[in-house]
Motif scaffolding. Structure first.
Motif, PDB file in Angstrom:
ATOM      1  N   ILE A 139    -113.700 -53.566 -35.006  1.00 51.67           N
ATOM      2  CA  ILE A 139    -114.057 -52.217 -34.557  1.00 51.67           C
ATOM      3  C   ILE A 139    -114.166 -52.281 -33.053  1.00 51.67           C
ATOM      4  O   ILE A 139    -114.877 -53.128 -32.501  1.00 51.67           O
ATOM      5  CB  ILE A 139    -115.388 -51.757 -35.178  1.00 51.67           C
ATOM      6  N   HIS A 140    -113.472 -51.392 -32.352  1.00 49.71           N
ATOM      7  CA  HIS A 140    -113.456 -51.405 -30.891  1.00 49.71           C
ATOM      8  C   HIS A 140    -114.319 -50.281 -30.349  1.00 49.71           C
ATOM      9  O   HIS A 140    -114.321 -49.160 -30.876  1.00 49.71           O
ATOM     10  CB  HIS A 140    -112.025 -51.269 -30.363  1.00 49.71           C
ATOM     11  N   ASP A 141    -115.027 -50.608 -29.285  1.00 52.23           N
ATOM     12  CA  ASP A 141    -115.842 -49.631 -28.578  1.00 52.23           C
ATOM     13  C   ASP A 141    -115.297 -49.501 -27.165  1.00 52.23           C
ATOM     14  O   ASP A 141    -115.038 -50.510 -26.493  1.00 52.23           O
ATOM     15  CB  ASP A 141    -117.312 -50.091 -28.537  1.00 52.23           C
ATOM     16  N   ALA A 142    -115.107 -48.270 -26.714  1.00 57.96           N
ATOM     17  CA  ALA A 142    -114.502 -48.049 -25.402  1.00 57.96           C
ATOM     18  C   ALA A 142    -115.335 -48.653 -24.287  1.00 57.96           C
ATOM     19  O   ALA A 142    -114.806 -49.052 -23.240  1.00 57.96           O
ATOM     20  CB  ALA A 142    -114.304 -46.550 -25.159  1.00 57.96           C
ATOM     21  N   ASP A 143    -116.654 -48.720 -24.451  1.00 53.95           N
ATOM     22  CA  ASP A 143    -117.535 -49.204 -23.383  1.00 53.95           C
ATOM     23  C   ASP A 143    -117.720 -50.711 -23.421  1.00 53.95           C
ATOM     24  O   ASP A 143    -117.679 -51.389 -22.397  1.00 53.95           O
ATOM     25  CB  ASP A 143    -118.902 -48.514 -23.473  1.00 53.95           C
ATOM     26  N   ARG A 144    -117.909 -51.279 -24.625  1.00 49.13           N
ATOM     27  CA  ARG A 144    -118.247 -52.697 -24.673  1.00 49.13           C
ATOM     28  C   ARG A 144    -117.224 -53.539 -25.433  1.00 49.13           C
ATOM     29  O   ARG A 144    -117.509 -54.682 -25.811  1.00 49.13           O
ATOM     30  CB  ARG A 144    -119.626 -52.879 -25.297  1.00 49.13           C
ATOM     31  N   GLY A 145    -116.016 -53.016 -25.653  1.00 49.51           N
ATOM     32  CA  GLY A 145    -114.973 -53.795 -26.302  1.00 49.51           C
ATOM     33  C   GLY A 145    -115.223 -53.906 -27.788  1.00 49.51           C
ATOM     34  O   GLY A 145    -115.370 -52.916 -28.496  1.00 49.51           O
ATOM     35  N   VAL A 166    -112.433 -62.201 -35.651  1.00 52.27           N
ATOM     36  CA  VAL A 166    -112.279 -60.747 -35.751  1.00 52.27           C
ATOM     37  C   VAL A 166    -112.858 -60.075 -34.518  1.00 52.27           C
ATOM     38  O   VAL A 166    -112.293 -59.112 -33.977  1.00 52.27           O
ATOM     39  CB  VAL A 166    -112.944 -60.224 -37.034  1.00 52.27           C
ATOM     40  N   ASN A 167    -113.996 -60.560 -34.018  1.00 58.12           N
ATOM     41  CA  ASN A 167    -114.584 -59.996 -32.793  1.00 58.12           C
ATOM     42  C   ASN A 167    -113.630 -60.105 -31.617  1.00 58.12           C
ATOM     43  O   ASN A 167    -113.671 -59.295 -30.691  1.00 58.12           O
ATOM     44  CB  ASN A 167    -115.902 -60.703 -32.460  1.00 58.12           C
ATOM     45  N   GLU A 168    -112.751 -61.131 -31.645  1.00 57.10           N
ATOM     46  CA  GLU A 168    -111.779 -61.328 -30.563  1.00 57.10           C
ATOM     47  C   GLU A 168    -110.480 -60.582 -30.820  1.00 57.10           C
ATOM     48  O   GLU A 168    -109.532 -60.705 -30.053  1.00 57.10           O
ATOM     49  CB  GLU A 168    -111.500 -62.822 -30.400  1.00 57.10           C
ATOM     50  N   GLY A 169    -110.418 -59.806 -31.911  1.00 62.03           N
ATOM     51  CA  GLY A 169    -109.246 -58.946 -32.143  1.00 62.03           C
ATOM     52  C   GLY A 169    -108.369 -59.345 -33.306  1.00 62.03           C
ATOM     53  O   GLY A 169    -107.401 -58.643 -33.622  1.00 62.03           O
ATOM     54  N   GLU A 170    -108.653 -60.457 -33.987  1.00 60.75           N
ATOM     55  CA  GLU A 170    -107.801 -60.897 -35.095  1.00 60.75           C
ATOM     56  C   GLU A 170    -108.137 -60.100 -36.357  1.00 60.75           C
ATOM     57  O   GLU A 170    -109.261 -59.617 -36.528  1.00 60.75           O
ATOM     58  CB  GLU A 170    -108.021 -62.387 -35.329  1.00 60.75           C
ATOM     59  N   THR A 171    -107.154 -59.972 -37.235  1.00 66.68           N
ATOM     60  CA  THR A 171    -107.363 -59.289 -38.520  1.00 66.68           C
ATOM     61  C   THR A 171    -107.029 -60.250 -39.660  1.00 66.68           C
ATOM     62  O   THR A 171    -106.237 -61.192 -39.488  1.00 66.68           O
ATOM     63  CB  THR A 171    -106.491 -58.034 -38.636  1.00 66.68           C
ATOM     64  N   ALA A 206    -116.992 -54.105 -31.173  1.00 66.07           N
ATOM     65  CA  ALA A 206    -118.274 -53.543 -31.595  1.00 66.07           C
ATOM     66  C   ALA A 206    -118.618 -53.941 -33.014  1.00 66.07           C
ATOM     67  O   ALA A 206    -119.578 -53.434 -33.579  1.00 66.07           O
ATOM     68  CB  ALA A 206    -118.238 -52.023 -31.476  1.00 66.07           C
ATOM     69  N   GLY A 207    -117.834 -54.859 -33.608  1.00 60.68           N
ATOM     70  CA  GLY A 207    -118.158 -55.289 -34.950  1.00 60.68           C
ATOM     71  C   GLY A 207    -116.935 -55.410 -35.824  1.00 60.68           C
ATOM     72  O   GLY A 207    -115.804 -55.482 -35.358  1.00 60.68           O
ATOM     73  N   THR A 208    -117.185 -55.434 -37.146  1.00 59.82           N
ATOM     74  CA  THR A 208    -116.130 -55.691 -38.121  1.00 59.82           C
ATOM     75  C   THR A 208    -116.288 -54.748 -39.302  1.00 59.82           C
ATOM     76  O   THR A 208    -117.410 -54.468 -39.728  1.00 59.82           O
ATOM     77  CB  THR A 208    -116.218 -57.145 -38.621  1.00 59.82           C
ATOM     78  N   VAL A 209    -115.140 -54.284 -39.824  1.00 59.35           N
ATOM     79  CA  VAL A 209    -115.149 -53.549 -41.084  1.00 59.35           C
ATOM     80  C   VAL A 209    -114.390 -54.393 -42.104  1.00 59.35           C
ATOM     81  O   VAL A 209    -113.335 -54.956 -41.803  1.00 59.35           O
ATOM     82  CB  VAL A 209    -114.521 -52.149 -40.938  1.00 59.35           C
ATOM     83  N   ALA A 210    -114.962 -54.530 -43.294  1.00 59.91           N
ATOM     84  CA  ALA A 210    -114.353 -55.347 -44.342  1.00 59.91           C
ATOM     85  C   ALA A 210    -114.203 -54.513 -45.606  1.00 59.91           C
ATOM     86  O   ALA A 210    -115.125 -53.800 -46.012  1.00 59.91           O
ATOM     87  CB  ALA A 210    -115.220 -56.573 -44.625  1.00 59.91           C
ATOM     88  N   VAL A 211    -113.020 -54.606 -46.222  1.00 60.24           N
ATOM     89  CA  VAL A 211    -112.753 -53.972 -47.519  1.00 60.24           C
ATOM     90  C   VAL A 211    -112.688 -55.093 -48.550  1.00 60.24           C
ATOM     91  O   VAL A 211    -111.900 -56.037 -48.405  1.00 60.24           O
ATOM     92  CB  VAL A 211    -111.450 -53.166 -47.492  1.00 60.24           C
TER      93      VAL A 211
END
Length: 1005
Positions: free
Chosen positions: A453-459, A423-428, A461-466
């Protein structure tokens, strides 16, 4: 070389030398300003003086006003807002004109000062002889004081000084001019070149006449080192250029205002922002673009007192539109000049307002959601934990914030960390079903969907889980699965609309599909049934079952490696009110049984069909032998085919190559007629033409065994609406390389022309083609009347690059076809034409070899083997024959004989398609000769086969019947490319038929 320059330290120094003893009480800055005005009363504007002093207009105006008050300058108003200033004529520094003599003490003081100053100085008397120079002059020009004092300055300039100056002639001319007219002040810049005792440097020359004192009538010349200033000025110009480039091309609006908050310079971006031309913006006040309730005076005062100001400004455009701009402003970037950089951020501010509203709404949704919503950083540390997560797992927000998420069992920690990294690398992940633990230590089944979760400065920024609690559902599924997957049949569960809810392991294994790949799809769109007609059949069964009916039928289902036939059924499941809540589809593989039944039926059908086709071909063969015209043959063939049970329609057509249409010659079939005699038959393939034209063009049979669409049926039949065509064959009628048309057979069932049936019926093409060819030739040869066409093709030998000037003639008397599709040409050539005949063999690709048969008087009889002789088969296919071929004088002459019923225009077009330069010389019609030879010729056509006739003609031309023989049977068999026994058999049969005809037929009268 004389130039006008703004006053500098040097010009002011010259003025001070001339007014050293002045005692008038004016300040240094006022004397500096006064020095800019000459004694001739030349007026200057405030702007001109400000530019020369490099000061603001207000400061300059204050100096000029004070000089007027001291009675040193005069002024007057010009125009609406302008003013000019000048020094009164005859007044230089305010002293009396009688005070002209310098005291000796002042002269001594002047010399002492100039000797120690970094200014080169020459003092000249009234004869322009050097009275005195200082040390700096020696250093600047590399000259010795003792060598120049007392000398004529004119000669010094010409001989000693100007050679040390760049542009020496201009220097000399300018300096000497001041001696000729010693009434004005001269100033210019010059460059001293490097040399002995001197360095290269830039000097400013400033000289003025001495008007009083002991050296009155002489001249003072001062030289100031301006090397560094010129370098600085160059740097300043470059800086200005760069500034203007940035200023003009900047994306942001840039504006410069004066102390009154009036715009004095703006860039194009500013003009765009203000929606005004730059010229209209200049002179406008900043206050004009502020809202009415904005305290501009206070803001402007605070800005001028600050070092820099930045923030947001409520800007109003010229059209009244209110915008929000972000500004950064710096006061006094130059004295009295204030720079502002402005960017329109109205849209950004609106987006930020919307974002704040969205964030507040989202926070409310998260708090109220029944699902758990958890936010983790890249390392799995909890950053967000809503009430739903607390209800599922038991931990409160305060207990978990800032801690590693506690719900993952230790045994599943590794898999959790792998997914977290993904997920940190962009997978869902969506609907991921896993087991987690509660605070009480219990296991809980949950469905988790995650996104990065993407951050404009550091790419990342974490994960949100439902997280959704599915414990109860999983328990029900485990109980259901224990029963559902034990059956060997294909079983599933559907929603009433046909959506697949579940499929058992037997069905999934058969299809080789995952449950997730098919669940949620309509059953008829699922992997098993998405092919062919199965989808429609399954859909119909589901729709009937939805209405409460039990439906059962055979359906084809796709497996991992085969298509299976299944006994398929759909049973409705109802609730207490009788309403259908679910559907249960079931299936049992009965492929082996069905295939065995189908194979048995196919074998029966194929055997019967093959017998039918063989009988049809046999009957047609017997029937066409007794027909005397082409029309009779075509009608017989089509009727024989159409009368069979398997054939709906039979028709014969030919192709008009000019119009690209198919002309129907004969058509037999129920409900069909010849009203539509032509159709395009086109298809969309790039070769064009459809099956009939393709068969005609390629001379190969075209077959379609599964015709469904109306558009496809129209390619096979011009009256497709009248019959239901399911398979068809287009059979070219070909003999000896010539196509006589295409036989089209249309059947009402699919696969009517598969395998052996296609091969057998394809034999009709050669059979009918041979019969038509024989009939056409027979018609041409036995008709009572003959139409003769005579053609001339000029310079045909020249077009073959063969000498066309040769005399003599070549006559072709007969052409015999061989079994290898070559032709034997028999003819004669006169002696003068032998070279032409040899050239044809050597140079023409179709003329392969030449055999001289005999030299008879003035002619040579020959046999030539050619690969293809143009027009022979084409003319024969139209019911004609080539009676004579003659090469003479480089031209080719053809004589063609036709039956009167033949379309001569079509034959003419055929000749011209082969030879575009062909000329029709004559067209004649006359009775056919009734001589015995003609009778025998007609007999040969009627009685002999093509092969028997070819053998007989070859034997005759090669002297086989002479004694001794000119050629053996083996030689003739080799020429015809057949076996010697075959040659002998055909020859004996031909001889017998000839003798029978001669001895059994009465002699014609």
């Amino acid at each position: 070389m004389s130039e006008n320059f703004p006053p500098t330290r040097e010009s002011i120094s010259v003025a001070r030398v001339n007014r050293t003893m002045s005692s008038h009480a004016v300040s240094e800055v006022l004397r500096e300003t006064l020095a800019l005005f000459d004694e001739f009363g030349t007026p200057q504007t405030t702007t001109e003086v400000a530019d020369r002093l490099d000061l603001g207009r207000r400061s300059t105006y204050e100096r000029l006003r004070r000089l007027v008050e001291h009675d040193r300058l005069e002024t007057k108003k010009v125009g609406a807002n302008g003013r000019v200033w000048w020094r009164p004529r005859g007044r230089t520094d305010g002293r009396s004109s009688t005070a002209r003599d310098w005291p000796a003490a002042e002269t001594s003081l002047l010399k002492d000062v100039l000797d120690s100053a970094d200014i080169g100085a020459f003092l000249l008397d009234e004869n322009f002889e050097v009275v005195w120079i200082n040390d700096t002059t020696e250093r600047y020009f590399g000259i010795d004081r003792e060598a120049v004092v007392g000398r004529d300055k004119r000669r010094l300039v010409a001989e000693r000084i100007s050679p040390r100056i760049d542009e020496r002639e201009r220097f000399k001319e300018t300096v000497l001019a001041t001696y000729d007219d010693n009434t004005y002040t001269e100033q210019f810049e010059c460059r001293v070149t490097a040399g002995e005792k001197r360095e290269a440097r830039w000097l400013r020359h400033r000289s003025t006449p001495v008007e009083s004192g002991p050296y009155a009538g002489g001249r003072v010349e001062l030289y100031f080192d301006v090397t560094e200033r010129r370098r600085a000025r160059s740097d300043l110009i470059e800086s200005e250029r760069k500034f203007r480039a940035v200023f003009e091309e900047a994306f942001d609006a840039m504006l410069i205002a004066d102390d009154d908050a009036t715009y004095v310079d703006v860039n194009p971006a500013a003009a765009d922002l203000f929606d005004l031309p730059a010229a209209d913006l200049l002179g406008r006040s900043i206050d004009e673009f502020a809202p009415e309730d904005y305290d501009f005076e206070r803001a402007w005062h605070e800005f001028q007192e600050s070092d820099q100001d930045r923030g947001l400004f409520p800007f109003v455009r010229s059209d009244g539109e209110r915008r929000t701009v972000e500004f950064a402003a710096t006061p006094n970037v130059l004295p009295g000049r204030h720079l502002s950089i402005i960017r329109d951020v109205t849209d950004r501010e609106e987006r930020e307002r919307e974002l704040r509203a969205t964030t507040e709404h989202l926070e409310a949704v998260i708090e109220a959601s029944p699902n758990g919503i958890v936010v983790l950083d890249e390392n799995g540390i909890v950053e967000g934990w809503n009430p739903g997560a607390e209800r599922i797992f038991g931990w409160t927000e305060a207990e978990v914030l800032g801690e590693v998420i506690p719900v993952v069992p230790e045994a599943k920690r590794s898999a959790f960390e792998e997914r977290l990294e993904a997920v940190n690398e962009g997978e869902t992940f969506h609907g991921l079903e896993v087991q987690r633990r509660t605070k009480a230590g219990d296991s809980v089944d949950v469905s988790i969907s995650t996104a990065p979760i993407h951050d404009a400065d550091r790419g990342s920024a974490g994960t949100v889980a439902v997280i959704h609690d599915i414990t109860e559902r999983k328990e029900r599924e485990r109980r259901y699965d224990a029963i559902f997957n034990q059956t060997y049949q294909f079983t599933g569960l559907l929603e009433p609309d046909g959506t697949l809810v579940e499929a058992n392991e037997s069905a999934l294994s058969f299809g080789g599909v995952d449950r997730a790949a098919v669940v949620g799809q309509k059953l008829w769109n699922a992997y098993w049934f998405e092919h062919g007609k199965a989808s429609d059949r399954v859909r119909e069964a589901v729709e009937r079952a939805r209405d409460g009916e039990f439906v059962r039928r055979e359906v084809e289902a796709r497996g991992t490696d085969r298509i299976a036939v299944i006994d398929f059924s759909v049973r409705p499941v109802t609730d207490d009110r009788g309403e259908v809540t679910h559907l249960v589809p079931e299936g049992r593989d009965i492929t082996d049984r069905v295939e065995a039944e189908r194979e048995l039926e196919r074998n029966r059908e194929q055997l019967a069909a093959l017998n039918d086709v063989n009988n049809i071909v046999h009957d047609i063969t017997a029937a066409v032998i007794n027909q005397s015209t082409r029309e009779e043959i075509e009608q017989t063939v089509c009727k024989a085919l159409a009368d069979t049970d398997s054939c709906e329609l039979a028709w014969i057509g030919d192709v008009d190559t000019d119009s690209q249409t198919v002309h129907v010659r004969t058509m037999v079939g129920d409900g069909c007629n010849l009203d539509e005699s032509a159709f395009s038959g086109n298809s969309e393939d790039e070769d064009g033409g459809g099956p009939t034209k393709a068969a005609f063009r390629t001379q190969s049979m075209q077959v379609a065994n599964g015709i469904d669409a109306d558009s496809e049926r129209e390619l096979w039949c011009s009256q497709a609406d009248a019959i239901d065509v399911r398979s068809a064959a287009a059979i070219p009628l070909v003999h000896d390389g010539t196509a006589y048309g295409v036989l089209n057979v249309c059947a009402g069932r699919p696969s009517a022309f598969e395998g052996e049936k296609s091969t057998v019926i394809g034999q009709l093409g050669a059979l009918v083609g041979h019969a038509i060819a024989a009939t056409e030739r027979k018609r041409a040869l036995i008709s009572d009347e003959i139409v003769e066409l005579e053609f001339r093709i000029p310079n045909i030998l020249g077009s073959m690059e063969i000498d066309a000037t040769a005399e003599g003639r070549i006559t072709i008397d007969d052409v015999v076809a061989t079994s290898d599709e070559a032709q034997l040409v028999y003819g004669t050539a006169t002696p003068a034409a032998r070279e032409t005949l040899d050239a044809l063999i050597d140079q023409h690709p179709r003329w392969d070899s030449l055999t001289v048969l005999a030299e008879e008087g003035t002619v040579t009889r020959f046999e030539a083997r050619v690969s293809e002789l143009p027009l022979r088969s084409e003319v024969a296919s139209q019911g004609g024959s080539i009676d004579e071929v003659l090469f003479e004088g480089g031209d080719l002459r053809l004589r063609v004989h036709l039956a009167p019923s033949v379309d001569t225009r079509s034959v003419t077009e055929t000749v011209r398609s082969a030879y575009p330069t062909a000329q029709l010389l004559a067209k004649r019609q006359f009775p056919r000769s009734r001589q015995p030879a003609t009778h025998v010729r007609q007999m040969l056509v009627e009685k002999l086969t093509d092969r028997q006739q070819a053998v007989l003609e070859t034997a005759y031309h090669r002297g086989y019947f002479e004694w001794p023989r000119d050629a053996s049977g083996e030689d003739l068999a080799e020429s015809l490319d057949i076996a010697p026994p075959t040659f002998s058999q055909h020859l004996r049969s031909a001889e017998r038929k000839v003798f029978e005809s001669v001895f059994s037929s009465p002699t014609p009268t």
